[in-house]
Design a protein around this motif. Structure first.
Motif, short mmCIF file in Angstrom:
data_model
loop_
_atom_site.label_atom_id
_atom_site.label_comp_id
_atom_site.label_asym_id
_atom_site.label_seq_id
_atom_site.Cartn_x
_atom_site.Cartn_y
_atom_site.Cartn_z
N TRP A 55 0.80 -1.22 0.00
CA TRP A 55 0.00 0.00 0.00
C TRP A 55 0.84 1.27 0.00
O TRP A 55 0.30 2.37 -0.11
N GLY A 56 2.15 1.16 0.17
CA GLY A 56 3.01 2.33 0.20
C GLY A 56 4.07 2.18 1.27
O GLY A 56 4.10 1.20 2.00
N GLY A 57 4.92 3.18 1.35
CA GLY A 57 6.01 3.13 2.31
C GLY A 57 5.53 3.33 3.73
O GLY A 57 4.62 4.11 3.99
N VAL A 58 6.19 2.62 4.65
CA VAL A 58 5.89 2.77 6.06
C VAL A 58 7.20 2.67 6.84
O VAL A 58 8.06 1.86 6.52
N SER A 59 7.35 3.53 7.84
CA SER A 59 8.49 3.47 8.75
C SER A 59 7.97 3.00 10.10
O SER A 59 6.98 3.53 10.60
N VAL A 60 8.64 2.02 10.68
CA VAL A 60 8.26 1.53 11.99
C VAL A 60 9.22 2.14 13.00
O VAL A 60 10.44 2.07 12.85
N LYS B 213 4.63 5.21 10.59
CA LYS B 213 4.54 6.45 9.83
C LYS B 213 4.44 6.11 8.34
O LYS B 213 5.37 5.55 7.76
N PHE B 214 3.31 6.44 7.73
CA PHE B 214 3.03 6.09 6.35
C PHE B 214 3.32 7.25 5.41
O PHE B 214 3.24 8.42 5.81
N ASP B 215 3.61 6.91 4.15
CA ASP B 215 3.86 7.93 3.12
C ASP B 215 2.62 8.74 2.80
O ASP B 215 2.72 9.87 2.36
N ASN B 216 1.45 8.14 2.99
CA ASN B 216 0.21 8.82 2.61
C ASN B 216 -0.95 8.33 3.47
O ASN B 216 -0.88 7.28 4.10
N SER B 217 -2.04 9.10 3.46
CA SER B 217 -3.20 8.77 4.28
C SER B 217 -3.93 7.55 3.75
O SER B 217 -4.55 6.81 4.53
N ALA B 218 -3.88 7.29 2.45
CA ALA B 218 -4.56 6.13 1.88
C ALA B 218 -3.96 4.83 2.45
O ALA B 218 -4.69 3.92 2.83
N ALA B 219 -2.64 4.76 2.51
CA ALA B 219 -1.97 3.58 3.07
C ALA B 219 -2.33 3.41 4.54
O ALA B 219 -2.64 2.30 5.00
N ARG B 220 -2.31 4.50 5.28
CA ARG B 220 -2.67 4.46 6.71
C ARG B 220 -4.08 3.93 6.89
O ARG B 220 -4.34 3.03 7.69
N ASP B 221 -5.02 4.44 6.08
CA ASP B 221 -6.42 4.03 6.20
C ASP B 221 -6.62 2.57 5.79
O ASP B 221 -7.45 1.85 6.37
#
Length: 171
Positions: free
Chosen positions: A62-67, A78-86
Protein backbone atom coordinates in the motif's frame (compact mmCIF):
# COMPACT_ATOMS: atom_id res chain seq x y z
CA UNK A 1 21.57 17.14 5.38
CA UNK A 2 21.63 20.27 7.51
CA UNK A 3 21.25 19.26 11.17
CA UNK A 4 21.69 22.75 12.65
CA UNK A 5 19.04 24.17 14.95
CA UNK A 6 18.09 27.80 15.37
CA UNK A 7 18.28 29.85 18.56
CA UNK A 8 15.11 31.38 20.02
CA UNK A 9 15.35 33.55 23.11
CA UNK A 10 13.67 31.61 25.96
CA UNK A 11 10.79 33.20 27.85
CA UNK A 12 11.16 33.14 31.64
CA UNK A 13 8.08 33.51 33.82
CA UNK A 14 8.55 33.60 37.60
CA UNK A 15 11.98 32.03 37.19
CA UNK A 16 10.67 29.17 35.06
CA UNK A 17 11.60 28.71 31.40
CA UNK A 18 8.41 28.56 29.29
CA UNK A 19 8.46 27.11 25.77
CA UNK A 20 5.94 28.72 23.41
CA UNK A 21 6.64 27.90 19.77
CA UNK A 22 4.47 29.76 17.24
CA UNK A 23 1.46 28.04 15.60
CA UNK A 24 3.32 27.38 12.33
CA UNK A 25 5.85 25.23 14.22
CA UNK A 26 3.02 23.12 15.65
CA UNK A 27 1.34 22.89 12.24
CA UNK A 28 4.56 21.59 10.70
CA UNK A 29 4.77 18.88 13.37
CA UNK A 30 1.12 17.90 12.95
CA UNK A 31 1.63 17.62 9.18
CA UNK A 32 4.73 15.47 9.76
CA UNK A 33 2.79 12.88 11.83
CA UNK A 34 -0.69 13.13 10.28
CA UNK A 35 -0.29 9.82 8.40
CA UNK A 36 0.88 7.87 11.46
CA UNK A 37 -0.68 5.14 13.55
CA UNK A 38 0.18 4.29 17.15
CA UNK A 39 -0.07 0.70 18.33
CA UNK A 40 0.86 -1.90 20.90
CA UNK A 41 0.63 -5.68 21.12
CA UNK A 42 -2.01 -7.05 23.45
CA UNK A 43 -0.61 -9.44 26.05
CA UNK A 44 2.86 -9.89 24.57
CA UNK A 45 6.09 -7.98 24.02
CA UNK A 46 7.35 -8.35 20.47
CA UNK A 47 10.94 -7.31 19.63
CA UNK A 48 11.25 -4.16 17.53
CA UNK A 49 13.21 -5.92 14.77
CA UNK A 50 10.50 -8.56 14.37
CA UNK A 51 7.70 -5.95 14.28
CA UNK A 52 9.60 -3.89 11.71
CA UNK A 53 10.33 -6.85 9.40
CA UNK A 54 6.86 -8.41 9.59
CA UNK A 55 4.74 -5.29 9.21
CA UNK A 56 6.85 -3.45 6.64
CA UNK A 57 6.62 -6.59 4.49
CA UNK A 58 2.84 -6.96 4.98
CA UNK A 59 2.04 -3.29 4.41
CA UNK A 60 4.47 -2.32 1.63
CA UNK A 61 1.85 -3.18 -1.03
CA UNK A 62 0.00 0.00 0.00
CA UNK A 63 3.01 2.33 0.20
CA UNK A 64 6.01 3.13 2.31
CA UNK A 65 5.89 2.77 6.06
CA UNK A 66 8.49 3.47 8.75
CA UNK A 67 8.26 1.53 11.99
CA UNK A 68 9.42 3.50 15.02
CA UNK A 69 9.65 2.28 18.60
CA UNK A 70 7.91 4.37 21.23
CA UNK A 71 8.49 3.36 24.84
CA UNK A 72 9.45 -0.31 24.22
CA UNK A 73 5.75 -1.21 24.45
CA UNK A 74 4.26 1.11 21.83
CA UNK A 75 5.16 1.57 18.18
CA UNK A 76 4.59 4.35 15.68
CA UNK A 77 3.88 3.48 12.07
CA UNK A 78 4.54 6.45 9.83
CA UNK A 79 3.03 6.09 6.35
CA UNK A 80 3.86 7.93 3.12
CA UNK A 81 0.21 8.82 2.61
CA UNK A 82 -3.20 8.77 4.28
CA UNK A 83 -4.56 6.13 1.88
CA UNK A 84 -1.97 3.58 3.07
CA UNK A 85 -2.67 4.46 6.71
CA UNK A 86 -6.42 4.03 6.20
CA UNK A 87 -5.98 0.70 4.36
CA UNK A 88 -3.95 -0.68 7.25
CA UNK A 89 -6.62 0.44 9.73
CA UNK A 90 -9.48 -1.04 7.71
CA UNK A 91 -7.81 -4.34 6.71
CA UNK A 92 -6.95 -5.61 10.17
CA UNK A 93 -6.74 -7.31 12.49
CA UNK A 94 -2.96 -7.53 12.38
CA UNK A 95 -0.84 -9.89 14.39
CA UNK A 96 2.80 -10.75 14.83
CA UNK A 97 3.92 -13.95 16.57
CA UNK A 98 0.30 -14.60 17.56
CA UNK A 99 -0.12 -11.27 19.34
CA UNK A 100 -2.90 -8.90 18.28
CA UNK A 101 -1.83 -5.36 17.33
CA UNK A 102 -4.10 -2.66 18.75
CA UNK A 103 -3.93 0.40 16.48
CA UNK A 104 -5.25 3.92 16.51
CA UNK A 105 -4.62 6.98 14.42
CA UNK A 106 -2.09 9.44 15.79
CA UNK A 107 -3.69 12.65 17.07
CA UNK A 108 -2.17 15.97 17.99
CA UNK A 109 -1.18 16.05 21.65
CA UNK A 110 -1.73 12.34 22.29
CA UNK A 111 0.49 10.42 24.64
CA UNK A 112 2.57 7.76 22.93
CA UNK A 113 2.10 5.31 25.79
CA UNK A 114 -0.16 2.29 26.02
CA UNK A 115 -2.26 4.27 28.50
CA UNK A 116 -3.47 6.52 25.66
CA UNK A 117 -5.62 3.61 24.46
CA UNK A 118 -8.87 4.02 26.34
CA UNK A 119 -10.54 2.01 23.57
CA UNK A 120 -9.37 -0.05 20.60
CA UNK A 121 -10.76 -1.31 17.31
CA UNK A 122 -11.18 -5.08 17.25
CA UNK A 123 -12.20 -7.32 14.34
CA UNK A 124 -14.41 -10.09 15.66
CA UNK A 125 -15.51 -13.28 13.89
CA UNK A 126 -19.01 -14.50 14.72
CA UNK A 127 -19.61 -18.19 13.95
CA UNK A 128 -22.96 -19.96 13.57
CA UNK A 129 -24.86 -16.79 12.77
CA UNK A 130 -28.36 -17.81 11.59
CA UNK A 131 -29.10 -16.74 8.00
CA UNK A 132 -31.94 -14.48 9.16
CA UNK A 133 -29.39 -12.44 11.15
CA UNK A 134 -27.05 -12.00 8.18
CA UNK A 135 -28.00 -8.34 7.63
CA UNK A 136 -26.27 -5.14 8.69
CA UNK A 137 -28.96 -4.22 11.24
CA UNK A 138 -29.01 -7.72 12.77
CA UNK A 139 -25.21 -8.01 12.92
CA UNK A 140 -25.15 -4.61 14.63
CA UNK A 141 -27.34 -6.04 17.37
CA UNK A 142 -25.14 -9.13 17.72
CA UNK A 143 -21.93 -7.03 17.83
CA UNK A 144 -23.39 -4.74 20.51
CA UNK A 145 -22.80 -7.57 22.97
CA UNK A 146 -19.05 -6.89 22.70
CA UNK A 147 -18.75 -3.18 21.93
CA UNK A 148 -19.80 -0.47 19.52
CA UNK A 149 -20.23 -1.93 16.02
CA UNK A 150 -18.50 0.10 13.29
CA UNK A 151 -18.45 -1.91 10.05
CA UNK A 152 -18.42 -5.34 8.46
CA UNK A 153 -15.87 -6.72 6.01
CA UNK A 154 -16.45 -7.22 2.27
CA UNK A 155 -16.99 -10.99 2.54
CA UNK A 156 -19.69 -10.48 5.17
CA UNK A 157 -21.35 -7.76 3.09
CA UNK A 158 -21.47 -9.94 -0.02
CA UNK A 159 -22.77 -12.96 1.91
CA UNK A 160 -20.70 -15.32 -0.26
CA UNK A 161 -19.36 -17.23 2.74
CA UNK A 162 -21.74 -17.91 5.61
CA UNK A 163 -19.31 -19.83 7.86
CA UNK A 164 -18.62 -16.67 9.89
CA UNK A 165 -19.21 -12.92 9.81
CA UNK A 166 -16.48 -10.40 10.54
CA UNK A 167 -17.40 -7.20 12.36
CA UNK A 168 -15.19 -4.34 13.50
CA UNK A 169 -16.12 -3.04 16.92
CA UNK A 170 -14.87 -0.27 19.19
CA UNK A 171 -14.03 -1.79 22.54
Amino acid sequence: MDERLSFHEPKVVNGVCVVEPPDDVFELGVKEWSNALVGYFVGKRIPFKVVKEHLEKKWKKWGGVSVITGDNITFLFKFDNSAARDLVLSNGPWEVWGAYLALRQWEEGMSLSKDSFSSILVWVKFYNVPAELWTKPALSYVANALGVPLCIDAATTSGNCLSFSRVCILR
